[in-house]
Each structure stands twice: as structure tokens, then as C-alpha cells.
Motif scaffolding. Structure first.
Motif, PDB file in Angstrom:
ATOM      1  N   LEU A   1      11.740  89.301 -12.029  1.00  0.00           N
ATOM      2  CA  LEU A   1      10.380  89.648 -12.452  1.00  0.00           C
ATOM      3  C   LEU A   1       9.964  88.834 -13.674  1.00  0.00           C
ATOM      4  O   LEU A   1       8.827  88.393 -13.791  1.00  0.00           O
ATOM      5  CB  LEU A   1      10.284  91.155 -12.756  1.00  0.00           C
ATOM      6  CG  LEU A   1      10.414  92.069 -11.535  1.00  0.00           C
ATOM      7  CD1 LEU A   1      10.489  93.534 -11.967  1.00  0.00           C
ATOM      8  CD2 LEU A   1       9.239  91.870 -10.576  1.00  0.00           C
TER       9      LEU A   1
ATOM     10  N   THR B   1      14.221 103.941  -9.100  1.00  0.00           N
ATOM     11  CA  THR B   1      13.364 102.751  -9.176  1.00  0.00           C
ATOM     12  C   THR B   1      13.561 102.035 -10.512  1.00  0.00           C
ATOM     13  O   THR B   1      13.437 100.820 -10.597  1.00  0.00           O
ATOM     14  CB  THR B   1      11.877 103.109  -8.998  1.00  0.00           C
ATOM     15  OG1 THR B   1      11.496 104.051  -9.994  1.00  0.00           O
ATOM     16  CG2 THR B   1      11.598 103.691  -7.619  1.00  0.00           C
TER      17      THR B   1
ATOM     18  N   ALA C   1      16.144  93.922 -10.926  1.00  0.00           N
ATOM     19  CA  ALA C   1      15.134  92.915 -10.580  1.00  0.00           C
ATOM     20  C   ALA C   1      14.565  92.204 -11.800  1.00  0.00           C
ATOM     21  O   ALA C   1      13.801  91.247 -11.668  1.00  0.00           O
ATOM     22  CB  ALA C   1      14.016  93.563  -9.773  1.00  0.00           C
TER      23      ALA C   1
ATOM     24  N   VAL D   1      16.488  99.913 -10.088  1.00  0.00           N
ATOM     25  CA  VAL D   1      16.093  98.729  -9.319  1.00  0.00           C
ATOM     26  C   VAL D   1      15.377  97.733 -10.234  1.00  0.00           C
ATOM     27  O   VAL D   1      15.615  96.526 -10.173  1.00  0.00           O
ATOM     28  CB  VAL D   1      15.186  99.125  -8.124  1.00  0.00           C
ATOM     29  CG1 VAL D   1      14.620  97.879  -7.447  1.00  0.00           C
ATOM     30  CG2 VAL D   1      15.951  99.977  -7.131  1.00  0.00           C
TER      31      VAL D   1
ATOM     32  N   ARG E   1       8.873 104.837 -11.530  1.00  0.00           N
ATOM     33  CA  ARG E   1       8.562 106.113 -10.888  1.00  0.00           C
ATOM     34  C   ARG E   1       9.683 107.144 -11.070  1.00  0.00           C
ATOM     35  O   ARG E   1       9.430 108.309 -11.366  1.00  0.00           O
ATOM     36  CB  ARG E   1       8.298 105.867  -9.393  1.00  0.00           C
ATOM     37  CG  ARG E   1       7.542 106.971  -8.709  1.00  0.00           C
ATOM     38  CD  ARG E   1       7.150 106.576  -7.300  1.00  0.00           C
ATOM     39  NE  ARG E   1       5.882 105.875  -7.237  1.00  0.00           N
ATOM     40  CZ  ARG E   1       4.703 106.468  -7.381  1.00  0.00           C
ATOM     41  NH1 ARG E   1       4.617 107.752  -7.640  1.00  0.00           N
ATOM     42  NH2 ARG E   1       3.591 105.763  -7.295  1.00  0.00           N
TER      43      ARG E   1
ATOM     44  N   ARG F   1       4.259 100.684 -12.713  1.00  0.00           N
ATOM     45  CA  ARG F   1       4.263 102.091 -12.341  1.00  0.00           C
ATOM     46  C   ARG F   1       5.262 102.374 -11.227  1.00  0.00           C
ATOM     47  O   ARG F   1       6.005 103.358 -11.281  1.00  0.00           O
ATOM     48  CB  ARG F   1       2.861 102.539 -11.920  1.00  0.00           C
ATOM     49  CG  ARG F   1       2.720 104.043 -11.995  1.00  0.00           C
ATOM     50  CD  ARG F   1       1.345 104.535 -11.642  1.00  0.00           C
ATOM     51  NE  ARG F   1       1.090 104.431 -10.223  1.00  0.00           N
ATOM     52  CZ  ARG F   1       0.019 104.953  -9.634  1.00  0.00           C
ATOM     53  NH1 ARG F   1      -0.891 105.569 -10.363  1.00  0.00           N
ATOM     54  NH2 ARG F   1      -0.173 104.832  -8.353  1.00  0.00           N
ATOM     55  N   GLU F   2       5.276 101.506 -10.228  1.00  0.00           N
ATOM     56  CA  GLU F   2       6.191 101.733  -9.112  1.00  0.00           C
ATOM     57  C   GLU F   2       7.647 101.636  -9.551  1.00  0.00           C
ATOM     58  O   GLU F   2       8.491 102.400  -9.105  1.00  0.00           O
ATOM     59  CB  GLU F   2       5.909 100.741  -7.970  1.00  0.00           C
ATOM     60  CG  GLU F   2       4.654 101.029  -7.182  1.00  0.00           C
ATOM     61  CD  GLU F   2       4.560 102.478  -6.698  1.00  0.00           C
ATOM     62  OE1 GLU F   2       5.569 103.016  -6.221  1.00  0.00           O
ATOM     63  OE2 GLU F   2       3.468 103.072  -6.831  1.00  0.00           O
ATOM     64  N   PHE F   3       7.912 100.691 -10.461  1.00  0.00           N
ATOM     65  CA  PHE F   3       9.289 100.508 -10.907  1.00  0.00           C
ATOM     66  C   PHE F   3       9.734 101.596 -11.889  1.00  0.00           C
ATOM     67  O   PHE F   3      10.915 101.760 -12.141  1.00  0.00           O
ATOM     68  CB  PHE F   3       9.484  99.118 -11.537  1.00  0.00           C
ATOM     69  CG  PHE F   3       9.785  98.044 -10.527  1.00  0.00           C
ATOM     70  CD1 PHE F   3      10.985  98.044  -9.828  1.00  0.00           C
ATOM     71  CD2 PHE F   3       8.874  97.035 -10.266  1.00  0.00           C
ATOM     72  CE1 PHE F   3      11.270  97.058  -8.899  1.00  0.00           C
ATOM     73  CE2 PHE F   3       9.143  96.049  -9.333  1.00  0.00           C
ATOM     74  CZ  PHE F   3      10.347  96.067  -8.641  1.00  0.00           C
TER      75      PHE F   3
ATOM     76  N   MET G   1      -4.361  94.850 -13.232  1.00  0.00           N
ATOM     77  CA  MET G   1      -4.172  95.999 -12.351  1.00  0.00           C
ATOM     78  C   MET G   1      -2.880  95.852 -11.548  1.00  0.00           C
ATOM     79  O   MET G   1      -2.118  96.806 -11.381  1.00  0.00           O
ATOM     80  CB  MET G   1      -5.360  96.146 -11.409  1.00  0.00           C
ATOM     81  CG  MET G   1      -5.251  97.378 -10.532  1.00  0.00           C
ATOM     82  SD  MET G   1      -6.475  97.365  -9.206  1.00  0.00           S
ATOM     83  CE  MET G   1      -5.778  96.148  -8.106  1.00  0.00           C
ATOM     84  N   ILE G   2      -2.617  94.641 -11.074  1.00  0.00           N
ATOM     85  CA  ILE G   2      -1.398  94.402 -10.306  1.00  0.00           C
ATOM     86  C   ILE G   2      -0.167  94.661 -11.185  1.00  0.00           C
ATOM     87  O   ILE G   2       0.780  95.334 -10.774  1.00  0.00           O
ATOM     88  CB  ILE G   2      -1.396  92.963  -9.729  1.00  0.00           C
ATOM     89  CG1 ILE G   2      -2.489  92.845  -8.648  1.00  0.00           C
ATOM     90  CG2 ILE G   2      -0.029  92.596  -9.165  1.00  0.00           C
ATOM     91  CD1 ILE G   2      -2.733  91.427  -8.141  1.00  0.00           C
TER      92      ILE G   2
ATOM     93  N   PHE H   1      -0.026  96.591 -13.713  1.00  0.00           N
ATOM     94  CA  PHE H   1      -0.001  98.040 -13.926  1.00  0.00           C
ATOM     95  C   PHE H   1       0.718  98.748 -12.773  1.00  0.00           C
ATOM     96  O   PHE H   1       1.584  99.601 -12.977  1.00  0.00           O
ATOM     97  CB  PHE H   1      -1.444  98.531 -14.070  1.00  0.00           C
ATOM     98  CG  PHE H   1      -1.632 100.023 -13.987  1.00  0.00           C
ATOM     99  CD1 PHE H   1      -1.419 100.835 -15.090  1.00  0.00           C
ATOM    100  CD2 PHE H   1      -2.045 100.612 -12.791  1.00  0.00           C
ATOM    101  CE1 PHE H   1      -1.602 102.206 -15.004  1.00  0.00           C
ATOM    102  CE2 PHE H   1      -2.239 101.986 -12.697  1.00  0.00           C
ATOM    103  CZ  PHE H   1      -2.004 102.788 -13.809  1.00  0.00           C
ATOM    104  N   TYR H   2       0.370  98.367 -11.530  1.00  0.00           N
ATOM    105  CA  TYR H   2       0.985  99.028 -10.374  1.00  0.00           C
ATOM    106  C   TYR H   2       2.458  98.645 -10.203  1.00  0.00           C
ATOM    107  O   TYR H   2       3.285  99.465  -9.815  1.00  0.00           O
ATOM    108  CB  TYR H   2       0.196  98.731  -9.091  1.00  0.00           C
ATOM    109  CG  TYR H   2      -1.015  99.623  -8.933  1.00  0.00           C
ATOM    110  CD1 TYR H   2      -0.862 101.003  -8.834  1.00  0.00           C
ATOM    111  CD2 TYR H   2      -2.300  99.098  -8.890  1.00  0.00           C
ATOM    112  CE1 TYR H   2      -1.964 101.832  -8.701  1.00  0.00           C
ATOM    113  CE2 TYR H   2      -3.416  99.924  -8.753  1.00  0.00           C
ATOM    114  CZ  TYR H   2      -3.236 101.296  -8.659  1.00  0.00           C
ATOM    115  OH  TYR H   2      -4.315 102.114  -8.528  1.00  0.00           O
ATOM    116  N   ILE H   3       2.786  97.377 -10.499  1.00  0.00           N
ATOM    117  CA  ILE H   3       4.190  96.968 -10.415  1.00  0.00           C
ATOM    118  C   ILE H   3       5.020  97.816 -11.385  1.00  0.00           C
ATOM    119  O   ILE H   3       6.025  98.419 -11.022  1.00  0.00           O
ATOM    120  CB  ILE H   3       4.360  95.456 -10.753  1.00  0.00           C
ATOM    121  CG1 ILE H   3       3.743  94.582  -9.652  1.00  0.00           C
ATOM    122  CG2 ILE H   3       5.845  95.106 -10.922  1.00  0.00           C
ATOM    123  CD1 ILE H   3       3.913  93.079  -9.880  1.00  0.00           C
TER     124      ILE H   3
END
Lengths: 342, 342
Positions: B273, B262, B269, B265, B258, B254-256, B247-248, B250-252
């Protein structure tokens, strides 16, 4: 009829006591006008701390004196017997007396559960209350119970947990048919011990939208809305998740602070990382419900900060607005009647 | 005396069979010259696939024919009874016959455990084998067992798990005094069920460096080197951790992804990463040991890719080099003798 809410706060509980509870109370009162808060604890300390925060004259903040505190490592039986004037006990008493519609405490979980059971009693048809909280998932959040109150559970108790979770999710998420899963070590019907197999039978009888066994991996996947399990594995699942999440955060931080270049990258990536963190910020999920009682009792994490404790107060207010104990009670009543008729 | 190793691979097991096992075998052979690999499975298929990969003439790769396959969802009892010429069974037979010193399979875990127990038998003093793997921690890694083979465990079995984990950690990590913790729902001695309390008593008798109860949060904190637990909670802990880690991620992601900014970025990164991901890459931890058998059997994740399966072969080679079953056996022998004397 008035729609005003009154919530009692154990102002001395948790790792930080009034330092967190008071600012959190002021924060929540600023947001909503329909709320009164009863701060339970040492009147002298609370008056002084409140004045220091400039909240001494807030007409919707009231102090209820309690001369004792329950220690974080105190045995529940000891608290029950010797701490009859603790901030925790008095806060629960206020719910019992109807002076508050809910209470919130960041104190000792075992003592809170024992005291709440003793003072408020369980609902008819509920053997033992369960601790329930929302956890982040890939699609929103998932409700999980029990998280540690009941080590050994009967199939009937697991059924009750599923039902209570389903009612809570239905009310708070406005979900007309929450999907309920039973936590096990495999999805096949042959997996697991006798208790979960029997519980699966009870859950399948149509009282709720039971979808079957789920595995630990599914808790966060969004495939179910409610995860029912005994408190032993619930606690293990929750704490293990906390542990690996902390480790991941540790490594992310370490990699980004390795040298001047990675620190620069971190600076650039900060907004994205913050937005990511917000998605799974445990403070947004603070506030576990002690479900199955004749009253609303919310447990905040002991180490909660102001934002987190304020969130726990919000959870209490939501449950009051939705009348959660009555909803559970009436659902149970229907099921018990059907069983007797059937 | 020769120091050459021979390891048998169940070439048909797992979600991908030869597609993963063969390239992994070639990869490992390239790295080390002291190793021979026996590929067990359908000779025709394996010969063809190997030729396609350009590995048909490798003198250290040998094909052992097996006419059957164990399905991933096949009942262990069915596999045991009707799949006597499966690639899994033949690979284990090779260990029994001494033609291989270890075997690796990505096949059905239950069938692998049942077959290995039936063919190889458990060591004297071990009631049931346990599944043990290394998990990443903030300070390196932690060994954890049992991860799902034994649902209900006696205190004595939990003691055996602690001991086997301690021996494995001592040998593979060259750790002279591995810290062993017992997984529970609290660190206080009063917490948990009767089984863990009794197990704590057995573990405290000096046979190993037992440090007490640990909670789920401690698995990844680096405070212990070995986590002992029954297979039910071990599996729940492991799968829950997997779930939240996914899940983490997945959210990382998704945020990157967006928006264009992003994504830019993310590009910047990326090295950081990637370096972070490497720290906790589950493929680096692939290869669980079936400890307590009279032979070395390594279970690869069913969905393992080439890198992950190669890692499982490395684990097998390490255990051969350290003579893990003999080490466990002699430690047990000492303890059993002392008990008889005492």
C-alpha cells in the motif's frame, strides 16, 4: 388500481446490445414480481437471443419490434430525422403512449436526449432537461446534474437543475431537506463567473435548502446531497474523477502483482479489497436520469455490463414508484405561482 | 560564469509559514551544493526559528526582512495595494531585481498571481499567465494548465497555454515532441463550445504536436503529455480528482480498519500500500508554475508539508536550470514572426 410497473428497454442500444440488456432484464424480473418489461428491437434477433437464455417463455417479458438502431457516434439530428423506427425511439414512444411508465437505454446519449425531448417534451417551467446521477460519497451518495446535456446554461437553468435534483433526492432518498450546492471554483461569494453568481442568487430565494458554492473536492465529501452545475463542468468533473479512479485502480493492481510475495499479499487482502471496491463500484451507480421531461427516461452507461444495466432498470422502477416527473412538475408549479404572486 | 542558483522563499506564506518553509529549505540545501536560499519574512521570527532548527549558521541561507504577510483569504487587489512589504511581494521583487532567479510561495494564489504579474510583467505574446502543474498518470505524469488563474479564456490564450505547456514539458522532461491535448467534453470535433473549437484550429497550425480534444478521463491515462484548458474547467477537473482520490483513500482505510482481522491484513499489505501511495503521492507533485511571466514563480500548495515544499523548491531549481521563461519567450518570438511573415 394496480401497482404493476411496465418499463421499456432499448434492447439494441449500448456497446453490447441484447447480450447485456436481455440477461439484465431476466435478472431484474427474478427479483420483483410487480414488473413487466418491454424489449424493444429486432424481433427476430431478440426472440432468438431470449430463447438461448431460456427466457423465451417468461410471461412478463414482451418484445416490441423496431427495425432500426441508432449508432453510438450518430449525430442526434441524424437519428431524429432518419431513425424513426429505432429501438431507442420506439422505447420512448412507448412511454409517450402510456404503454410503459419509463424507458432505459444504453445508447448514444445525445440522440437519446434529443429524441426524448422531441417525443416527450419538457415539463412546464423547465427550459432544458438535465442528466442526473448519483455518485458515491464518503457518507453515502450525492446527486449531480447536469452531466453533459447542456453546455451553456443560464442562471435560471442552474436554478432548475438545483430544484430537480432536490426533488429527486427528496423522493428517492426520503430526504426532507436535501442540501443543494452549486459547483464553482471556490466557496467565497466573489469566486466564479457572472452566471454562477446570478444562479446563486436565484437558488438562495428559499425554494430549496441551498447551502452555497462548493468546490470539486466537495462532490465526494458528503457535505451536500445535490450538486448543481452546467453540463460542461459537470462532464469534466465526472470524467476527470473516472480518469483518476481508473489510474488509482491501475496502480493498486500493479503494486499487488509486482512479484510472488506481493501476489500472496493480494490474495490475503482480496476480501478487504473487494469490500472496498464494492463501496465505489461504478456499476452500482449506473442509471442516469434525464430530468425535466414529461416522462421517465434512464440512460445507462454505453459499456454497462449485466449488473450495471440491471441497476439502471432499478433506477427507472424507483422513479416510477415515486412519480418523479409529477413531483418536479408540482414543485415547479408552486414556485412559478409564487413568483407570479410576488 | 557561475552555475550557482539563488531562490527566494516566501517564508511566511501558506498554512504553516516558517514551520514548513525553514525545514524544507534546510532539507534542499543538504541535497545540493549549488544553491543559495533567501528566506523572506520577519527577520526576528526567522532568526529564532532557524536557530531552533540548528540552521542559523548555514552560509547558504540568508534572511531578507519583510514586515508584512498576505493573508490566505485576502483579496488580491488588497494585497497589491496595502501589502507592499509582504514576504510574498519582497520575494517576487528579489526575482525582478535579479538577486534571485526564482521564488517559491505557499501563500494566497490569487495574490501571488496578481503580484507576480504586476511586478514581473508577462512575456511578449502572452496575454495572461497560467498555473501549470504535473499530475500523475498511468505512464508517468502529465502537465496541465491553466488550473485556475483564468476563468474566461480566448482561443488565443488556450493556444498560448498549449505552447507554454509544450515548452515546459520539452525542457523538464527532455521530451522533443510533447503531445498536447485540449480538454473538452468529447473527442469528436463537433463537441464543445465555440472557444475550444476555435482554439483547436489555432493549436493545429503546426506550432506544436497537437493531438486533438481529450476528455477528463484522458488526463490520467498517459495519452498526452500536456493538457491545455481554461482555468475554470482546469480547477474543476483538478479539485474533483482530489475529491474522489480522498474518498477512495477514506474507503481503503475504513475497510482495512474494520476489525482485528482486516487490521492484520493491513499490516501485511502495508509495504504494498505504501509503495502504491508513493506513486500518486500529491506531495511529489507539489509546486505549480506561474507560466508566462518574465521570471520564475512557483506556487506551493497552502497546506504543503516539509517534503512537499521541498519538492516545490526543486521545481523552481529545475526551471532555473532550463531557463524556462527564455525558452517560452523564444518559441513565442518564432511563432509571432512566422505569423507576421505568413
Amino acid at each position: 388500481m394496480t401497482d404493476r410497473l411496465t418499463i421499456a428497454l432499448d434492447a439494441m442500444g449500448g456497446d453490447h446490445g441484447p447480450q447485456v440488456v436481455l440477461p439484465a432484464a431476466l435478472r431484474v424480473l427474478k427479483k420483483r414480481n410487480d414488473l413487466d418489461l418491454l424489449l424493444v428491437g429486432d424481433r427476430e434477433i431478440l426472440t432468438r437471443e431470449l430463447a438461448a437464455l431460456g427466457g423465451g417463455d417468461n410471461p412478463r417479458l414482451h418484445i416490441e419490434h423496431a427495425s432500426q438502431c441508432v449508432d453510438m457516434d450518430e449525430l442526434p439530428s441524424h437519428a431524429l430525422r432518419f431513425k424513426k423506427d429505432s429501438s431507442m425511439r420506439v422505447a420512448i414512444n412507448l412511454v409517450k403512449e402510456g404503454r410503459a411508465q419509463a424507458c432505459v437505454s444504453a445508447g448514444n446519449t445525445g440522440a437519446l436526449m434529443a429524441t426524448a425531448r422531441y417525443v416527450l417534451k419538457t415539463l412546464r417551467g423547465i427550459d432544458r432537461p438535465a442528466i442526473c446521477t448519483a455518485l458515491p460519497s464518503m457518507t453515502g451518495h450525492t446527486w449531480m446534474l447536469d452531466l453533459g446535456a447542456n453546455i451553456d446554461c443560464t442562471p435560471e437553468q442552474l436554478f432548475q437543475f438545483g430544484l430537480m435534483g432536490s426533488v429527486l433526492c427528496g423522493a428517492l432518498d426520503d430526504n426532507s431537506s436535501p442540501r443543494v450546492g452549486l459547483l464553482n471554483i471556490g466557496e467565497e461569494e466573489t469566486k466564479g463567473n457572472e452566471t454562477v453568481k446570478e444562479a446563486a442568487g436565484l437558488l438562495s430565494t428559499g425554494a430549496m435548502n441551498y447551502v452555497g458554492f462548493i468546490e470539486g473536492t466537495d462532490i465526494y465529501g458528503g457535505e451536500v446531497d445535490v450538486v448543481a452545475c452546467d453540463g460542461y463542468i459537470g462532464n469534466i468533473a465526472l470524467k476527470s474523477s473516472e480518469g483518476i479512479a481508473r489510474m488509482i485502480a491501475f496502480y493498486i493492481k500493479r503494486e499487488f502483482s509486482r512479484n510472488i510475495l506481493t501476489k500472496l499479499v493480494a490474495l490475503i487482502a482480496l476480501p478487504v479489497l473487494k469490500s472496498f471496491r464494492k463501496q465505489i463500484d461504478p456499476r452500482r451507480y449506473n442509471g442516469a436520469s434525464l430530468l425535466g421531461l414529461r416522462g421517465i427516461v434512464i440512460k445507462s452507461h454505453g459499456g454497462a455490463d449485466v449488473l450495471a444495466f440491471a441497476n439502471a432498470i432499478d433506477v427507472a422502477a424507483l422513479e416510477v414508484e415515486h412519480n418523479v416527473p409529477e413531483l418536479i412538475s408540482s414543485q415547479l408549479h408552486n414556485i412559478l405561482s409564487e413568483r407570479q404572486a410576488g
